[in-house]
Write an enzyme that holds these catalytic residues in place. Structure first.
Site: not given
Ligand code: XMP
Length: 505
Positions: A49, A76-77, A163, A165, A218, A221, A361
């Site tokens: 954050g 991190c934060y 980090h 990630e 179209g 999703d 996604k």
């Protein structure tokens, strides 16, 4: 994951899910420690954050979480917050930030199982933990950060200043795997198969005998949502496909054919091309275009719904990033087809179902593949709701749409021929409203300038322009100026996001 406002939060959830472990992001002030215990979460991750723990405004959490018997990983934060909650000392490096790739040295710890003694990590911070709380030990350090990670392995509480990630952290994936699988003891058995099976069963019972409406745009999703629902309730699902004439070359026909003929869905295609064009006549401002398209879509949908008669349920293709981006940790009731406006009150639904609201996604794409939707539809690049209208600078006309569609088809074909479609996340052409002087044969020309846009990105929040080889650009440019009437010049957009956006409008 408790969300403290960090920029990589979705990425952390992605990394957890790469271990076939389900993860959800919840704003830190939306869940209490007793709820965490009651819901049976196997572990908690504090995200990063932008704040400093000593700021009055900074987000805090109940220190009881450290004794709740649930493993915690702070990033991190989140790491600083763990130290702060436990009574440690946080320091601000006087405005000097540690940013970028940094060598980190780690000590043996369950969190660093399989991680070499030294490796590269990604740092992005100003504050750091100076003194860890009692009961905690320092388990990693960098040249500028004496406490790059800390742990109380007895309580299974861990914090990393860097980090894990982001891909720049060499062993980041391993660290997250160690946390979710080894430390939290998650089984790692959450799969798309389970998701499809469970959803089909659930909706088959829940929507028994109901008439259900789905707006097909179209896009990936809404297609996946429709096919999933069709599997559950068959012909009780009616899909309305509004053709606004702002789709790419042959796209409308392709979607209709696949959904109707290959997937067996009940699709009502409405040709509203003229309606949209006449509403857009003379409109030049991007936001105005978006609003008009959103409103007109609703009108067309409304007319179709009236013809269909009473409908009980509406299906929405909302996916997890939409849920998070709504900022409420809770999806907005309606995500309209164009992400603008909403469906009007006159269409009343007993219920709205969002079968994909827990998926990212790529998980939606995976589900689409499992459901048998053809690869070329499932793996398509994102396409904005307002379609080609926001890729024509200035007024949208039929002539400009045709020019744009042809050039876009050529560019996409050349990217595919060069084998680059898998590497570039979004690529398209933009018809600028700028005419420039040129020469063709002996005659002077005064044609449009067309821009090629191609970006690489993880999440579309930031992006870089794709480094397409010059020969591929040259071939695309040559073909476009030869084959598409009215284009006299082709340029390549070499701007990152920020400062630009992906789309030009
Ligand atoms: P920008 O241009 O904001 O685009 O950097 C980021 C991503 O969002 C898509 N985009 C939209 N999608 N309605 C949509 O459904 C819109 O109005 C819209 N504007 C941008 C864009 O294509 C890119 O993938």
């Amino acid at each position: 994951m408790l969300d403290f406002g960090g920029q990589y939060n979705q990425l952390i959830a992605r990394r957890v899910r790469e271990n076939s472990v389900f993860a959800e992001i919840i704003p830190y002030n939306r869940i209490t420690v007793s709820e965490i215990k009651a819901r049976g979460y196997r572990g908690v991750i504090f995200t990063g954050g932008p704040n400093s723990v000593y700021d009055a405004q900074s987000p805090h959490y109940s220190p009881e979480i450290l004794d709740a018997g649930v493993p915690v990983l702070g990033i991190c934060y989140g790491c600083q917050l763990i130290a702060y909650m436990g009574g440690g000392e946080i320091c601000s490096a006087d405005g000097i930030s540690e940013y970028g790739k940094t060598q980190v040295a780690v000590k043996p710890s369950p969190l660093f199982d399989g991680v070499p003694g030294t490796s590269i990590c990604w740092m992005s911070h100003t504050d750091y933990v100076k003194t860890p709380p009692e009961g905690f030990e320092i388990i990693a350090e960098t040249a500028n950060c004496p406490c790059a990670a800390l742990s109380d392995s007895g309580r299974k509480i861990y914090g990393v200043q860097f980090h894990p990630e982001v891909t720049h952290t060499e062993y980041g994936r391993k660290i997250i795997e160690n946390f979710v699988i080894n430390i939290c003891g998650c089984a790692g058995d959450w799969t798309t198969d389970d998701f499809i099976e469970t959803s089909v069963k659930k909706y088959r019972e829940e929507l028994k005998g109901k008439k259900v409406l789905c707006a097909l745009s179209g896009g990936v999703d809404s297609s996946v949502a429709a096919v999933l629902l069709h599997k559950a309730i068959g012909s009780n699902l009616i899909c309305v496909f509004v053709d606004h004439g702002l789709l790419r070359k042959d796209e409308g026909d392709m979607v209709e054919r696949v959904m109707k003929e290959e997937m067996g869905l009940n699709v009502l295609r409405i040709d509203a091309r003229e309606r949209f064009l006449s509403k857009l006549a003379g409109v030049t401002l991007p936001e105005e275009k978006r609003k008009i398209i959103g409103t007109e879509f609703i009108r067309v949908f409304e007319d179709a719904a009236k013809e269909i008669g009473k409908v009980d349920v509406l299906v929405q293709g909302t996916i997890y990033p939409d849920v998070i981006e709504s900022g409420k940790g809770d999806a907005a009731v309606i995500k309209s087809h164009h992400n603008v406006g909403g469906l009007p009150d006159v269409i009343r639904f007993e219920k709205i179902v969002e079968p994909l609201r827990d998926l990212f996604k790529d998980e939606v794409r995976a589900a689409g593949r499992k459901l048998g939707i053809p690869e070329y539809l499932v793996s398509r690049q994102p396409f904005p709701g307002p379609g080609l209208a926001i890729r024509i600078i200035g007024e949208v006309t039929k002539e400009k749409l045709d020019i744009l569609r042809e050039s876009d088809a050529i560019f996409r074909e050349e990217i595919a021929l060069a084998g680059l479609s898998g590497e570039i996340n979004q690529y398209f052409t933009v018809l600028t409203n700028c005419r420039t002087v040129g020469v063709m044969g002996d005659a002077g020309t005064y044609g449009y300038t067309l821009a090629l846009r191609a970006v690489t990105t993880d999440d579309f929040m930031t992006a870089d322009f794709a480094r397409i080889p010059f020969d591929v650009l040259a071939k695309a440019s040559g073909r476009i100026t030869n084959e598409v009437r009215s284009i006299g010049r082709v340029v390549y957009d070499i701007t990152a996001k920020p400062p630009a956006t992906v789309e030009w409008e």
